[in-house]
Design a protein around this motif. Structure first.
Motif, short mmCIF file in Angstrom:
data_model
loop_
_atom_site.label_atom_id
_atom_site.label_comp_id
_atom_site.label_asym_id
_atom_site.label_seq_id
_atom_site.Cartn_x
_atom_site.Cartn_y
_atom_site.Cartn_z
N UNK A 8 -0.58 6.06 -12.22
CA UNK A 8 0.76 6.24 -11.66
C UNK A 8 0.83 7.55 -10.89
N UNK A 9 1.89 7.73 -10.13
CA UNK A 9 2.02 8.93 -9.33
C UNK A 9 3.25 8.86 -8.43
N UNK A 53 5.47 5.52 -8.58
CA UNK A 53 4.86 4.19 -8.68
C UNK A 53 3.98 4.09 -9.92
N UNK A 54 3.70 2.86 -10.30
CA UNK A 54 2.81 2.59 -11.43
C UNK A 54 2.16 1.23 -11.28
N UNK A 107 7.78 -3.80 -5.94
CA UNK A 107 8.75 -3.50 -6.98
C UNK A 107 8.24 -2.62 -8.10
N UNK A 108 6.94 -2.30 -8.11
CA UNK A 108 6.38 -1.44 -9.16
C UNK A 108 6.56 0.03 -8.79
N UNK A 130 0.85 -1.19 0.00
CA UNK A 130 0.00 0.00 0.00
C UNK A 130 0.89 1.24 0.00
N UNK A 131 0.56 2.20 -0.85
CA UNK A 131 1.33 3.43 -0.97
C UNK A 131 0.47 4.62 -0.58
#
Length: 308
Positions: free
Chosen positions: A62-63, A75-76, A94-95, A25-26
């Motif tokens: 992405x962002x 990230x994407x 890893x994305x 989670x980002x």
């Protein structure tokens, strides 16, 4: 959230994502809204099927965000329905890649456009002193391309666009904005292009090719055209003579692209950004205003960046 294909996303409550095995989670810090994001939401992009399988969904894939350990990353590959226009999203392990220290997250969302502009060097081999034509120069990517051309030592820059007010803002040596019937002559009058960075394609580039074709036999200087975008259309007719006698060379933006070249381009943009040599026009809006921001018809050369 987006509730229907072709609709407008609204600011609403949505359950936080729960990571599956192999996911993270980002916390989202900034997300740019680009034309491709709107095309996906409208169901007009090849990736629409992937991201619109489940509705409602959160747009933008992405962002820039923060990992649980505090690392700020780009990230994407978000897992639908959790897009980047949210406080939190979820992606595969890893994305993502670290963002260098000292780079504003909002600015980091736009840096990819500057990296694209560097294809005038990586794909077309721009040399100091050469003339660059930027096709579609009033948009975010086009304005950055003018800056990049200057920083790479271009001797002359010609810019095209459809808005006289915006063209007047550009730091270019010449600008072109004429109706179709006069465009071919305008290209010829401002000619002598070594590299063309083409965000338009379609009819304008077709007329450019005609302008570059000599009326009689001549020893021509090659014009290297880098195809990047298709704002004016995905297709064009290429007369045989345009390639046979003009010296035109057509390249895709990915020509000569290697992991090493991509890394060098990225580092160059980071260095220019840190030094202030490269500047970015950003329209920052809070996530709460996404509905009205999404519907704006023109950014006037600024990238819409949403801040949760």
């Amino acid at each position: 959230m987006l509730h229907e294909v072709g609709g407008v996303p609204r600011y609403e409550e949505f359950p936080d994502p729960v990571p599956a095995e192999g996911e993270v989670v980002i916390e989202v810090l900034a997300a740019a809204v680009e034309n491709v994001d709107k095309a996906v939401a409208a169901g007009k992009h090849y990736a629409s099927g992937k991201y619109l399988e489940e509705l409602p969904m959160i747009p933008v894939f992405d962002g820039i965000g923060r990992l649980p350990d505090g690392t700020v990353v780009g990230f994407g590959n978000v897992r639908s329905p959790y897009g980047a226009l949210a406080e939190k999203t979820v992606v595969p392990e890893g994305a993502y890649a670290p963002i260098p220290d000292g780079i504003d997250p909002a600015v980091a969302t736009v840096m990819a456009s500057a990296i694209t502009a560097l294809t005038m060097k990586t794909a077309a081999g721009l040399q100091p002193g050469e003339t660059v034509l930027v096709q579609g120069a009033t948009g975010v990517a086009g304005r950055l391309a003018i800056q990049v051309a200057r920083l790479l030592g271009a001797g002359r820059i010609v810019a095209t666009g459809r808005d006289d007010t915006q063209l007047a803002e550009l730091v270019a040596d010449a600008v072109i904005n004429t109706p179709d019937e006069d465009l071919q002559q305008a290209y010829a009058d401002a000619g002598g292009y070594d590299v063309v960075l083409d965000f338009l394609w379609g009819r304008p580039t077709e007329l450019l090719l005609r302008a570059l074709t000599p009326d009689t036999f001549a020893f021509t200087t090659p014009t290297r055209i880098v195809q990047i975008g298709e704002v004016a259309g995905p297709d064009l007719a290429v007369p045989a003579s345009a390639l046979r006698t003009s010296g035109v060379e057509l390249y895709g933006a990915a020509r000569n692209l290697t992991p090493e070249a991509m890394g060098e381009s990225y580092q160059q943009v980071v260095d220019w950004t840190r030094s202030g040599d490269l500047t970015f026009r950003i329209d920052r809006v809070p996530l709460t205003e996404i509905e009205s921001a999404w519907q704006r018809s023109s950014s006037r050369g600024s990238r819409l960046v949403v801040i949760p």
